[in-house]
Motif scaffolding. Structure first.
Motif, PDB file in Angstrom:
ATOM      1  N   GLY A 128       0.808  -1.213   0.000  1.00  0.00           N
ATOM      2  CA  GLY A 128       0.000   0.000   0.000  1.00  0.00           C
ATOM      3  C   GLY A 128       0.840   1.261   0.000  1.00  0.00           C
ATOM      4  N   ARG A 129       0.163   2.396   0.077  1.00  0.00           N
ATOM      5  CA  ARG A 129       0.818   3.707  -0.016  1.00  0.00           C
ATOM      6  C   ARG A 129       1.919   3.835   1.044  1.00  0.00           C
ATOM      7  N   GLY A 130       3.131   4.149   0.595  1.00  0.00           N
ATOM      8  CA  GLY A 130       4.248   4.345   1.499  1.00  0.00           C
ATOM      9  C   GLY A 130       4.953   3.078   1.937  1.00  0.00           C
ATOM     10  N   HIS A 131       4.535   1.917   1.402  1.00  0.00           N
ATOM     11  CA  HIS A 131       5.131   0.648   1.803  1.00  0.00           C
ATOM     12  C   HIS A 131       5.608  -0.118   0.570  1.00  0.00           C
ATOM     13  N   ASN A 132       6.081  -1.325   0.785  1.00  0.00           N
ATOM     14  CA  ASN A 132       6.642  -2.141  -0.295  1.00  0.00           C
ATOM     15  C   ASN A 132       5.644  -2.283  -1.446  1.00  0.00           C
ATOM     16  N   GLY A 151      -7.403   4.331  10.614  1.00  0.00           N
ATOM     17  CA  GLY A 151      -6.654   5.225  11.482  1.00  0.00           C
ATOM     18  C   GLY A 151      -7.331   6.580  11.600  1.00  0.00           C
ATOM     19  N   PRO A 152      -6.947   7.364  12.603  1.00  0.00           N
ATOM     20  CA  PRO A 152      -7.513   8.712  12.775  1.00  0.00           C
ATOM     21  C   PRO A 152      -7.305   9.557  11.523  1.00  0.00           C
ATOM     22  N   ASP A 153      -8.370  10.148  11.036  1.00  0.00           N
ATOM     23  CA  ASP A 153      -8.325  11.049   9.874  1.00  0.00           C
ATOM     24  C   ASP A 153      -7.825  10.374   8.595  1.00  0.00           C
ATOM     25  N   GLU A 154      -7.840   9.043   8.550  1.00  0.00           N
ATOM     26  CA  GLU A 154      -7.323   8.342   7.371  1.00  0.00           C
ATOM     27  C   GLU A 154      -8.154   8.640   6.127  1.00  0.00           C
ATOM     28  N   THR A 155      -9.428   8.819   6.318  1.00  0.00           N
ATOM     29  CA  THR A 155     -10.311   9.126   5.190  1.00  0.00           C
ATOM     30  C   THR A 155     -11.003  10.468   5.404  1.00  0.00           C
ATOM     31  N   GLY A 156     -10.486  11.289   6.310  1.00  0.00           N
ATOM     32  CA  GLY A 156     -11.152  12.530   6.699  1.00  0.00           C
ATOM     33  C   GLY A 156     -11.360  13.512   5.565  1.00  0.00           C
ATOM     34  N   ALA A 157     -10.500  13.477   4.560  1.00  0.00           N
ATOM     35  CA  ALA A 157     -10.624  14.427   3.454  1.00  0.00           C
ATOM     36  C   ALA A 157     -11.663  13.991   2.426  1.00  0.00           C
ATOM     37  N   HIS A 158     -12.315  12.879   2.683  1.00  0.00           N
ATOM     38  CA  HIS A 158     -13.282  12.336   1.722  1.00  0.00           C
ATOM     39  C   HIS A 158     -14.643  12.180   2.403  1.00  0.00           C
ATOM     40  N   PRO A 159     -15.543  13.120   2.196  1.00  0.00           N
ATOM     41  CA  PRO A 159     -16.835  13.093   2.892  1.00  0.00           C
ATOM     42  C   PRO A 159     -17.645  11.832   2.624  1.00  0.00           C
ATOM     43  N   GLU A 160     -17.399  11.178   1.486  1.00  0.00           N
ATOM     44  CA  GLU A 160     -18.161   9.964   1.192  1.00  0.00           C
ATOM     45  C   GLU A 160     -17.836   8.829   2.162  1.00  0.00           C
ATOM     46  N   PHE A 161     -16.688   8.964   2.857  1.00  0.00           N
ATOM     47  CA  PHE A 161     -16.294   7.935   3.823  1.00  0.00           C
ATOM     48  C   PHE A 161     -16.510   8.391   5.263  1.00  0.00           C
ATOM     49  N   ALA A 162     -17.274   9.420   5.460  1.00  0.00           N
ATOM     50  CA  ALA A 162     -17.431  10.017   6.794  1.00  0.00           C
ATOM     51  C   ALA A 162     -17.925   9.020   7.840  1.00  0.00           C
ATOM     52  N   ALA A 163     -18.787   8.104   7.431  1.00  0.00           N
ATOM     53  CA  ALA A 163     -19.352   7.147   8.389  1.00  0.00           C
ATOM     54  C   ALA A 163     -18.543   5.862   8.475  1.00  0.00           C
ATOM     55  N   CYS A 164     -17.452   5.756   7.730  1.00  0.00           N
ATOM     56  CA  CYS A 164     -16.671   4.519   7.687  1.00  0.00           C
ATOM     57  C   CYS A 164     -15.792   4.387   8.931  1.00  0.00           C
ATOM     58  N   GLU A 165     -15.794   3.206   9.503  1.00  0.00           N
ATOM     59  CA  GLU A 165     -14.966   2.920  10.666  1.00  0.00           C
ATOM     60  C   GLU A 165     -13.915   1.852  10.386  1.00  0.00           C
ATOM     61  N   VAL A 170     -15.044   1.048   3.852  1.00  0.00           N
ATOM     62  CA  VAL A 170     -14.554   1.793   2.691  1.00  0.00           C
ATOM     63  C   VAL A 170     -14.752   0.976   1.421  1.00  0.00           C
ATOM     64  N   LEU A 171     -14.418  -0.315   1.477  1.00  0.00           N
ATOM     65  CA  LEU A 171     -14.547  -1.172   0.300  1.00  0.00           C
ATOM     66  C   LEU A 171     -15.984  -1.250  -0.195  1.00  0.00           C
ATOM     67  N   ALA A 172     -16.927  -1.200   0.731  1.00  0.00           N
ATOM     68  CA  ALA A 172     -18.336  -1.261   0.348  1.00  0.00           C
ATOM     69  C   ALA A 172     -18.762  -0.038  -0.459  1.00  0.00           C
ATOM     70  N   ILE A 173     -18.013   1.063  -0.322  1.00  0.00           N
ATOM     71  CA  ILE A 173     -18.334   2.306  -1.038  1.00  0.00           C
ATOM     72  C   ILE A 173     -17.488   2.470  -2.294  1.00  0.00           C
ATOM     73  N   ASP A 174     -16.163   2.230  -2.159  1.00  0.00           N
ATOM     74  CA  ASP A 174     -15.267   2.471  -3.299  1.00  0.00           C
ATOM     75  C   ASP A 174     -14.012   1.613  -3.154  1.00  0.00           C
ATOM     76  N   GLY A 175     -14.072   0.405  -3.702  1.00  0.00           N
ATOM     77  CA  GLY A 175     -12.946  -0.514  -3.606  1.00  0.00           C
ATOM     78  C   GLY A 175     -11.701  -0.015  -4.314  1.00  0.00           C
ATOM     79  N   GLN A 176     -11.875   0.691  -5.422  1.00  0.00           N
ATOM     80  CA  GLN A 176     -10.732   1.181  -6.165  1.00  0.00           C
ATOM     81  C   GLN A 176      -9.970   2.243  -5.366  1.00  0.00           C
ATOM     82  N   TRP A 177     -10.702   3.055  -4.600  1.00  0.00           N
ATOM     83  CA  TRP A 177     -10.035   4.067  -3.778  1.00  0.00           C
ATOM     84  C   TRP A 177      -9.096   3.399  -2.781  1.00  0.00           C
ATOM     85  N   TRP A 178      -9.566   2.309  -2.163  1.00  0.00           N
ATOM     86  CA  TRP A 178      -8.711   1.622  -1.198  1.00  0.00           C
ATOM     87  C   TRP A 178      -7.493   1.014  -1.886  1.00  0.00           C
ATOM     88  N   ARG A 179      -7.681   0.466  -3.054  1.00  0.00           N
ATOM     89  CA  ARG A 179      -6.538  -0.119  -3.772  1.00  0.00           C
ATOM     90  C   ARG A 179      -5.504   0.955  -4.111  1.00  0.00           C
TER      91      ARG A 179
END
Length: 211
Positions: A128-132, A151-165, A170-179
């Motif tokens: 993933g981002r920042g890793h191997n 993590g804290p504020d991991e998706t904070g800049a994306h209002p569509e993930f506001a309710a995600c814990e 996240v995958l249920a909303i946008d799997g490509q974003w997580w990839r």
């Protein structure tokens, strides 16, 4: 998760190992046919504290050799604060390995662990981002039902993930974003019979026509 023709060794690990592997009994698997060159797969069994009674596997020698079923876990009041779990410490397969070998092996591992009364399977889903960049665990393992808190504020800049814990939210909303943006972390597969992890795993197996 031990493939035919493998060489296997068993070791007790008394402390925290590399990649945060918890103390327990680990099995190292060597197989030149299917395991990536230079790697040894490593899977362990460990105990952790929990509330309530734990499960004791008992003596396997007490089971008749002709028995088709694994030992039935028995409640052990002396270890009421402990629960058994599986940890996948290292898993690398060759590109030439049979298609979906890792998926099928994990599914069988999960079924066996559930029947033996284990509570969950843990691992570090790498990459993933920042890793191997060669590691794909951060998006592969969630396909099989693994989940982890965000993590804290991991998706904070994306209002569509506001309710995600969790990652699965996240995958249920946008799997490509997580990839594209996800990162490695400790993940767990909940072996409870009614957990969402089983539904995710079974759906994936059906999608790939493996069951």
């Amino acid at each position: 998760m031990v493939f035919d023709g493998s060489r296997v060794s068993e070791q007790e690990q008394p402390g925290i190992g590399l990649d945060d592997a918890l103390p327990g009994t680990y099995f190292t698997v060597v197989n030149r046919e299917v395991i990536h060159e230079g790697h040894k797969n490593r899977i362990g069994i460990y105990e952790e504290e929990r509330d309530g009674a734990s499960l004791h596997l008992g003596d396997a020698d007490a089971v008749p050799p002709e028995a088709d079923e694994p030992p039935v876990p028995q409640l052990d009041e002396g270890d009421a604060g402990l629960a058994r779990a599986v940890h996948v410490d290292h898993l690398f397969l060759r590109r030439q390995a049979p298609d979906y070998l890792g998926t099928v092996a994990f599914a069988l591992c999960a079924m066996t662990a559930h029947r033996m009364g284990f509570t969950h399977i843990s691992l570090i889903a790498g990459g993933g981002r920042g890793h191997n960049p060669n590691m794909i665990g951060y998006f592969f393992w969630p396909k099989l039902g693994f989940d982890a808190p965000l993590g804290p504020d991991e998706t904070g800049a994306h209002p569509e993930f506001a309710a995600c814990e969790t990652v699965q939210d996240v995958l249920a909303i946008d799997g490509q974003w997580w990839r594209d943006n996800g990162t490695q972390r400790w993940m767990e597969f909940d072996l409870a019979p009614d957990s969402p992890a089983w539904r995710k795993l079974l759906d994936y197996l059906r999608e790939k026509e493996l069951i």
